[in-house]
Each structure stands twice: as C-alpha cells, then as structure tokens.
Scaffold this motif. Structure first.
Motif, PDB file in Angstrom:
ATOM      1  N   LEU A 700      36.030   0.496  10.608  1.00 19.55           N
ATOM      2  CA  LEU A 700      35.369   0.720   9.329  1.00 19.55           C
ATOM      3  C   LEU A 700      33.909   1.096   9.493  1.00 19.55           C
ATOM      4  N   VAL A 701      33.437   1.159  10.722  1.00 15.66           N
ATOM      5  CA  VAL A 701      32.055   1.567  10.985  1.00 15.66           C
ATOM      6  C   VAL A 701      32.047   2.680  12.023  1.00 15.66           C
ATOM      7  N   ASP A 702      31.112   3.600  11.879  1.00 17.71           N
ATOM      8  CA  ASP A 702      30.944   4.624  12.902  1.00 17.71           C
ATOM      9  C   ASP A 702      29.974   4.113  13.958  1.00 17.71           C
ATOM     10  N   ALA A 703      29.693   4.934  14.940  1.00 15.58           N
ATOM     11  CA  ALA A 703      28.883   4.488  16.082  1.00 15.58           C
ATOM     12  C   ALA A 703      27.499   4.024  15.648  1.00 15.58           C
ATOM     13  N   GLU A 704      26.864   4.764  14.741  1.00 13.71           N
ATOM     14  CA  GLU A 704      25.521   4.392  14.323  1.00 13.71           C
ATOM     15  C   GLU A 704      25.533   3.122  13.478  1.00 13.71           C
ATOM     16  N   GLN A 705      26.501   3.008  12.589  1.00 21.45           N
ATOM     17  CA  GLN A 705      26.616   1.778  11.806  1.00 21.45           C
ATOM     18  C   GLN A 705      26.885   0.580  12.709  1.00 21.45           C
ATOM     19  N   LYS A 783      35.580  -1.136  24.731  1.00 20.14           N
ATOM     20  CA  LYS A 783      36.504  -0.342  25.535  1.00 20.14           C
ATOM     21  C   LYS A 783      36.475   1.119  25.149  1.00 20.14           C
ATOM     22  N   VAL A 784      35.992   1.423  23.950  1.00 19.82           N
ATOM     23  CA  VAL A 784      35.849   2.803  23.516  1.00 19.82           C
ATOM     24  C   VAL A 784      34.435   3.312  23.801  1.00 19.82           C
ATOM     25  N   TYR A 785      33.439   2.533  23.447  1.00 21.52           N
ATOM     26  CA  TYR A 785      32.058   3.005  23.547  1.00 21.52           C
ATOM     27  C   TYR A 785      31.427   2.745  24.908  1.00 21.52           C
ATOM     28  N   GLY A 786      32.005   1.834  25.696  1.00 19.34           N
ATOM     29  CA  GLY A 786      31.453   1.569  27.013  1.00 19.34           C
ATOM     30  C   GLY A 786      29.990   1.211  26.948  1.00 19.34           C
ATOM     31  N   GLU A 787      29.161   1.955  27.690  1.00 18.41           N
ATOM     32  CA  GLU A 787      27.728   1.689  27.719  1.00 18.41           C
ATOM     33  C   GLU A 787      26.945   2.615  26.805  1.00 18.41           C
TER      34      GLU A 787
END
Length: 881
Positions: A700-705, A783-787
């Motif tokens: 329900l949130v994108d990377a920036e959120q 596991k999706v965004y890693g570092e």
C-alpha cells in the motif's frame, strides 16, 4: 515422547486445563445488569459451586474437567484458605482488574509429561484489605499498588512452593511439591492437595446422581483416595461416551484425608438452608476456624489430604509427594522422584534441540519460560451460550434483561474445548486476535495443537452463521483485527517446514470458512462499497479521542486507515492461501485472482477515498491517518501519529514471476490488470527485477512513502523506543492531539483514561503483536528493496544509515532485550523492583506482561499474557538462527 510421536497414546488427556480464575467471569454471571465482577466475588468463590469451570492453584484436570487436582495452603495467619489467586477488580483498582499474587509457569513439555509451577506465599497475614484500600486511593495517574509494595516479602519471610507434575504414562501422574522457607526462622505451613469433581449434577430442575471420592485406607501407610464417576450421569452433549473410571490419589503418610461436597454453601451465599451440611468451603472452615464441617463418613465429591502445620526449617525445604493414577499401585510414592527426574531430563533434551544455535543462555531461559507459559495457559473452556441465556432450571429463569446485555446473537456458540487463553487470571476466556498470535509460538512446540486452535474458531459451534469470528466473551460481537488468515498461513508454513509435509487439508478447510468471514467483514464495515473500512475499535482500545466502536450521532463516518490496512492484508493472505491450494486444485486460481483484484481496489481507495478528492495518506506528514467524513461531503483528518498510521504497512506480499508462471491464468490476469487498470495498480503494485527475473511488490506504499514511514519508525523522537515500537509517537508528548473536547497525548505507561475499561493503553506503550507484524513486513519489503532504501541510524550507532532488514532486526533485538539481563544484570521488565532485579530467588522467574512502558521497558497490564507476549519465543527462534 516416542509413543506420542507415533500417536499410540494420548499424552494430552490430562493437562494444566484449570483456570486461574472462574469468579468474576461472564460465564458465572447471572446478574440482571451484567456486572460479572460484582455478581460472584473472590470472597464468595470459596462458597459457591461453579457452573462452567473450576479454578485453583497449579491445577490439572482431565480433558473434559470431570476431575480436578489442585493445591491449597494456609500459613497460619491468612484470613482464608489459599485455594485460588486473589486480585483487585476494576472498581477496586486505579487501572482495571489485576492479580495481586506472584506465581510463575517455569517449565512445561508440550505433552504435559513434565510441568513446573512456582507460587510465592507470604508467611505473614495476607494484606487483602490493604491492597484494595490503597489501590482505590491511588489516582489513574499513579502506578498500581503491588503485593511487593506492602512489604510482606521483606526479610524473605515467604515460602517458595514448587509444584512439579511428571507422567509415568498418560494416565499416571506423579506430583512433587517442594516447600522452601526463604526466611531466617523456621516457619509452618498447612498443605492441602485437593481432588474434586466439577459439579455437573446440580443445574437442572432435579439434581442428578453424583460421583464420589472415598478413603481407601491403603495398608502400606500412604493415604489413598478413590474417585469414581460411575455413579454419575455421563456428559450428554458429546459425540462419544466419556467417563474417567476410577482414579487413585496416593499421598505420603502424615496427612489426614478430609471429605466434603462440591456444593454451594447456600446459607452463607443466600441465607437459606443447605441440603447437605458438607459444602464447598468446608476445608477453609475446618482448617482456619476449627468447625466440625467435614464428612465423618469419609465420602464426598471433594476431598483433600491435609498436612497440618508442616515445619519448614529456615533456608531449607520439605517435599510432599503424591500420585494420581488410573490403577492401584503398591508403594506408589516410592517411584515419584525417579519419574520426575526422567521427565525433566527429557524436557531438557527437547528444549536443547529447539533453541536456536546463536541464542545466549539467558535468551534460552526466556524462550523456555515463554513457551512454558503458552503450554500452561491452556484451559478447558466450557460455555453453552444458549443454556447460559435461557438458564438450567425452568423454575428459576434468568432475568429477562440478560438477553439485552451481551451475546444474545451467539446462541449457537457451544464450547467444551481445550483453548489457549490470553491470561488464565485476567483473561480466562479465548480472544480471537490474541489466539491468532498465540498460535505462532505454540507452533514451535506443538504445531498440531496450534492448527487445531485456529480451526476451532472457524468451527460451526464458534463461527457465527453470518461469518463473524467470536471476539471474546464480554461481547462476542465486538471487532478484533482480521488476523486469522495470517496466522493460519504462517502456522501452515511453520508446520510444513518442521514436518516436511504440507497439511493441505487443514489449509483448505480453514480457507472455506475464511471466505465466509471475509464476506462478513466486507458487508459489515465497508458501508459505502468504496473499499475503505470503518471497523470499530479493532482491539486498539483507547488509541483515539472517542470509542471507535460507537457510530457518531451526527451521521458522519470514520474511515479508518488501520481497518483498511487490515483488510488489504486479509486479501493478500487469502490470495497466497488460494495460490497454495491451486498447486493441487486449479479451481482455486479464480479465488486468488479475486483477492488480488480486491486488494488492488483497497490500495487504490486508500489513495483516493472512493473517488473523492482526499485520501488516507498524508503527503505533508508522510503517514496514513483516519478521516471523519460528514454527510455534506466535508471531512476531518485525524492527524494522530499512532499505530493507525502504520498498520497499512502490514499489507505486503511479493509475487515472483518465476513462481507465478506455475499459474498461467493468474499471471495472465495479473498482467491484464497492470495494463488495463494501471490507474488502480500504480497505487499499490510495483515491479522490479532481480537475478531471477521480475518481482511484483504488492504494498500500500511506494518506495518513497515507505522510506518516509520507516524514517519515523526508526526515530527515537517518534516511534522508536529503547525497547521497540511505540504504539503512539512521542511527538504527541509535546504536541497533544485534540478533537472536540477530548485530547490524546503520548502516554508511555498505564492508561490515564477510563475509555474501554481503563486497564489497557495503546497511547504509547509497546505491544508485541503489532510489533511482530511490523518486523515481518519490514523483512518482506527488504527482500525487494535490498539496500536501496536506507534511513538515518540512531545518533550513537556505528553507521550512518540502516537498511530495512537492519531496522527489522533492531526492533526484534529491542523487544528481546525487554526480558534479558543488561550489562548491569537488570531486566527491563522489572523496572525499579529491586527484589525482582537482584534476588536470586526472583530474578530468573519471568513474567510476560500484556504491554510495556515505552521509556523504561517495565511490564504493565496482565502479567501472564504469554498469550501474545509469548511471541518473544518466536523472535528468539527467528533472529538467533
């Protein structure tokens, strides 16, 4: 036990299924106004036979609680025989009901082949009245007045009473009671091991025949009581016949058998004559007052062996041995110590194999006692709601008002099950979302029991015909967060990994019932059909300025960020279950598609409130908030920085294309939706690539959120406490939130409001269930965004930034540190209680509180809430591998 693994014997036929408190419960409340605490008090409990279940100290019983064994004590000074735990009720306390005794579940094997319990009994007069009067004097801003605060344990003037149970076989139970005198002078104690039949015969128009307990006068010198249920009417509402047959209680010589009946003392309770002079409170009156009130014919439905005035030398101990078995045994007591030693050794091996390799010795102790608490907190939960509403005796109908107080719509609920309790004193009844979390640590030691528990709430005699899962007995119709599907999916996978076998039958039958529950939720709390939900208080009792269970009177509706987040999570849980079932039955692919699409609609709605020009996400604050929507279309956003703002993060799942390719129909619909409904999916679905191909992130949130939320999660001025996740941001300490004439501020300890009973606080303290889900969500997202997503580390850290995985680990370690000793040897849970911090007889006996002071880590609320605080065992298991 090898025999148990082969399922050739039922090692669980006897267990710690006895409540710590039956008085003051809804089941025993036959009042006209629903005042359960006032209808049957602690003082009355010794004199009134219970209708629905027994209580006792360190009690055990058979599967259907026909026969109960428990301990009673008297120190020569106490006003009453100590047969059950004392606590203050809401009207007597400044923070709701609370037990005022010290007892500990020290050890347990999952089969109950070995159990160990500790009760600390003062040698001076027990301060019942002082505890009540001081608790009433204190205001809601002050801490609770505890038993240690009375000074009654000063100079170690108390007994440590250890009770151990060890089964020679499933029906042969050895009992070892060791009485330690911690004081500097000899002390005396009366010990009364008690055996009694639950009263099953007194409740109809005409009393039925009774079972009996008799004195066998064993020739070897050891006492022997024979309990026989063959003369009683068998239980009528079971699918198969059930009877115990004869049971023999052997006891060491030196005790005097006493007999009475488990019957209400009517003269004391109601001022009317008793049909029998031998009633429930006879042992209390005989031991303390010297009354001639026990049966000289040595027969009854309640009996004990009275060890009178046992002298325990200073600093030493005395042992009393007993044996409860289904057959005559010569020299039964002689073998008790050997059986106890053997079963204790086997339990040591069990836990040595279970503990994760990187756990410290102290963490192993924490994990073992947490799991012991989970096992000890099982209870025979007997409740036929229709019978309770209508009454047993046609000549004495309950008041008509009973049907308007609570649970009128739950007449189908009929339980005679062993259920996991949140806390057998404060909450001696199942609670839906508590039970879901309880099953996670239970699955570490007994996955079959965990699966059974999750299924029971979906069983026809529990789940409402409309699909609702019962919340808790104070009001089954209340709303608990919909976490049942999450727990089922997680326990299924834990069991699959442990056993190497996927229990699809369990998963499938639960899934069918979850479909009914999901439909109920959608029809109940999505009033406008816009996929934005109005779920009520959802377990977060006093997190806001008003009771969210009560609809506003002005026609407005509260659109809840947490309710909507929970439902998004529910959709994803059901989607994953459907895909798992589709591996063997492709029919379930259609349901997986349905729940994927429903999730997308929810995610889109959170960003655009059903097509209106506002959303639950606040770009200004970087958090989600509730919105109060008025009939004219205007709205008010509740900019209250609490768990409500964070719960949408729980709705997260990954779909790797290499995995979804196994389901071509699902993949095709997923691709079509992303192409043709991109205006919806862009709000809650993103795609990335890794070495194995495309990964779709449902969140329900994108990377920036996400980055903005996690920054707040890991900010010690906001949600980051030294001991974990605050349930409300510390921002509100200096910036209270107000709405109307009500104000909410950061409140890190006990509740300072009486909303929802006053003994719960979600305005700052740390709670394990919500923290556990946050840690899981961060692990999935990492596991999706890693570092690629990093947030600032705390000022004194050895690094400048942290990954999502490191933030998850940081929260897990802080929760574990609540219980483990720090560099100074102190456990945060015990705060400034120096006795508990340093005394060798206290410091390693752990309590598992309901919630924790966010600034100090001190335990608050119910103190045996292994119901969900037992999740610390799962954290140790997962983060010390």
């Amino acid at each position: 036990m090898d025999e148990d693994r082969l399922k050739t014997q039922n090692w669980r036929s006897w267990g710690p299924y006895v409540s710590e408190r039956a008085w003051g419960t809804v089941r025993e409340d036959y009042s006209s106004n629903g005042d359960a605490w006032g209808f049957l008090t602690h003082d009355q409990a010794r004199s009134k036979a219970y209708r629905w279940g027994e209580d006792g100290l360190a009690g055990i019983c058979d599967r259907y609680q026909l026969l109960v064994f428990a301990l009673a004590f008297w120190n020569g000074q106490d006003e009453i025989l100590k047969e059950r735990l004392f606590g203050v009720v809401p009207q007597q306390n400044n923070h709701g009901e609370d037990v005022r005794e010290y007892y500990y579940y020290l050890d347990a094997s999952p089969t109950h082949s070995y159990l160990k319990y500790l009760y600390k009994y003062p040698q001076a007069k027990f301060p019942y009245q002082q505890l009540i009067e001081e608790s009433q004097r204190r205001g809601i801003e002050q801490p609770e007045f505890e038993l240690l605060d009375t000074g009654i344990f000063d100079d170690n003037r108390y007994f440590d009473i250890f009770v151990e149970y060890a089964k020679a076989d499933p029906e042969d139970i050895c009992v070892r009671v060791e009485l330690f005198n911690r004081g500097s002078e000899p002390a005396h104690l009366h010990v009364l091991p008690q055996l009694w039949f639950r009263n099953t015969w007194s409740w109809g128009d005409v009393p039925g025949p009774t079972p009996s307990i008799r004195n066998a006068k064993d020739p070897s010198g050891q006492a022997c009581l024979i309990a026989d249920d063959s003369t009683a009417t068998p239980m009528s509402n079971l699918l198969t016949d059930y009877a115990l047959g004869k049971r023999y209680l052997y006891a060491e010589s030196g005790g005097q058998p006493l007999f009475t009946n488990n019957e209400t003392h009517r003269e004391r309770m109601y001022g009317c004559p008793d049909p029998t002079p031998f009633v429930k409170d006879a042992f209390h009156r005989y031991v303390i007052n010297g009354d001639a009130c026990v049966n000289p014919d040595e027969v009854g439905t309640k009996a004990c062996v009275h060890y009178g005035n046992v002298t325990v030398p200073a600093g030493e101990s005395v042992v009393i041995r007993l044996r409860l078995t289904d057959r005559p045994i010569s020299d039964a007591i002689q073998g008790v110590d050997a059986v106890v030693k053997q079963r204790k050794s086997e339990t040591d091996v069990f836990y040595d194999e279970l503990h994760p390799p990187k756990a410290s010795e102290d963490e192993r102790l924490v994990q073992r006692q947490a799991l012991a608490g989970m096992i000890w907190s099982k209870q025979f939960y007997y409740f036929d709601v229709n019978k309770w509403l209508e009454g047993d005796d046609s000549r004495a109908k309950p008041p008509a008002s009973r049907h308007t107080i609570r649970n009128e719509h739950w007449k189908h609920l009929n339980s005679m099950r062993i259920l996991s309790m949140p806390d057998k004193w404060e909450y001696p009844w199942f609670a839906a979302w508590d039970l879901a979390f309880q099953c996670i640590p239970l699955a570490l030691v007994d996955p079959e029991f965990a699966k059974e528990q999750l299924w029971l709430l979906l069983f026809e005699q529990f789940q409402h015909p409309n699909g609702q899962i019962p919340a808790y007995e104070w009001e089954f119709s209340d709303l608990n967060p919909p976490v049942h599907a999450w727990a089922i999916w997680r326990v299924y996978n834990m069991d699959r990994i442990q056993s190497g076998r996927a229990d699809r039958e369990f998963l499938e039958k639960c899934f069918h019932k979850l479909l009914l529950n999901f439909t109920w939720w959608v029809n109940k709390v999505d009033a406008e059909g816009h996929n934005v939900f109005e779920g009520g208080f959802l377990g977060l009792d006093n997190i806001t300025t008003f009771d969210r269970s009560t609809p506003p009177s002005d026609g407005s509706s509260l659109k809840q960020a947490d309710a909507t987040g929970w439902m998004g999570m529910y959709c994803l849980n059901l989607m994953r279950i459907a895909l798992e079932l589709a591996k063997e039955n492709k029919t379930y692919v259609g349901l997986a598609i349905k729940f994927f699409e429903h999730y997308v609609y929810i995610g889109s709605a959170m960003k655009n409130m059903g097509g209106r020009d506002y959303e639950l996400w606040s770009e200004e604050d970087g958090l989600f908030f509730d919105a109060l929507c008025y009939p004219d279309g205007s709205y008010h956003r509740f900019r209250l920085r609490s768990l409500v703002s964070l719960i949408p993060l729980y709705a997260v799942e990954r779909l790797e294309e290499v995995w979804t390719s196994e389901f071509p129909e699902f993949k095709a619909n997923l691709d079509w939706f992303m192409r043709n409904r991109s205006h919806l999916t862009e709000a809650c679905l993103s795609t990335s690539e890794n070495a194995e191909g495309k990964v779709h992130l449902l969140s329900l949130v994108d990377a920036e959120q996400l980055r903005r939320i996690v920054e707040v999660l890991w900010d010690d001025a906001e949600f980051l406490s030294p001991y974990g996740l605050r349930s409300m941001s510390k921002h509100h300490q200096e910036h209270p939130f107000s709405f109307g004439d009500q104000t909410v501020k950061y409140d890190p300890a006990e509740s300072t409001t009486w909303l929802k009973g006053g003994n719960s606080n979600w305005r700052g303290p740390i709670w394990f269930p919500t923290s556990f889900l946050m840690i899981e969500s961060l692990r999935k997202l990492s596991k999706v965004y890693g570092e690629s997503i990093r947030v600032p580390a705390e000022p004194d850290a050895d690094r400048e930034t942290m990954t999502l995985s490191e933030v998850a680990e940081g929260h897990a370690n802080r929760l574990i540190s609540l219980f483990t000793r720090d560099a100074d040897g102190r456990r945060a849970i015990y705060g400034q209680r120096e006795t508990m911090q340093h005394d060798p007889h206290w410091r390693d006996c752990l309590l598992f509180h309901e919630y924790f002071n966010a600034e100090t880590g001190e335990g608050l609320g119910a103190n045996h809430q292994t119901g969900w605080t037992g999740l610390v065992a799962s954290l140790i298991d997962e983060w010390r591998r």
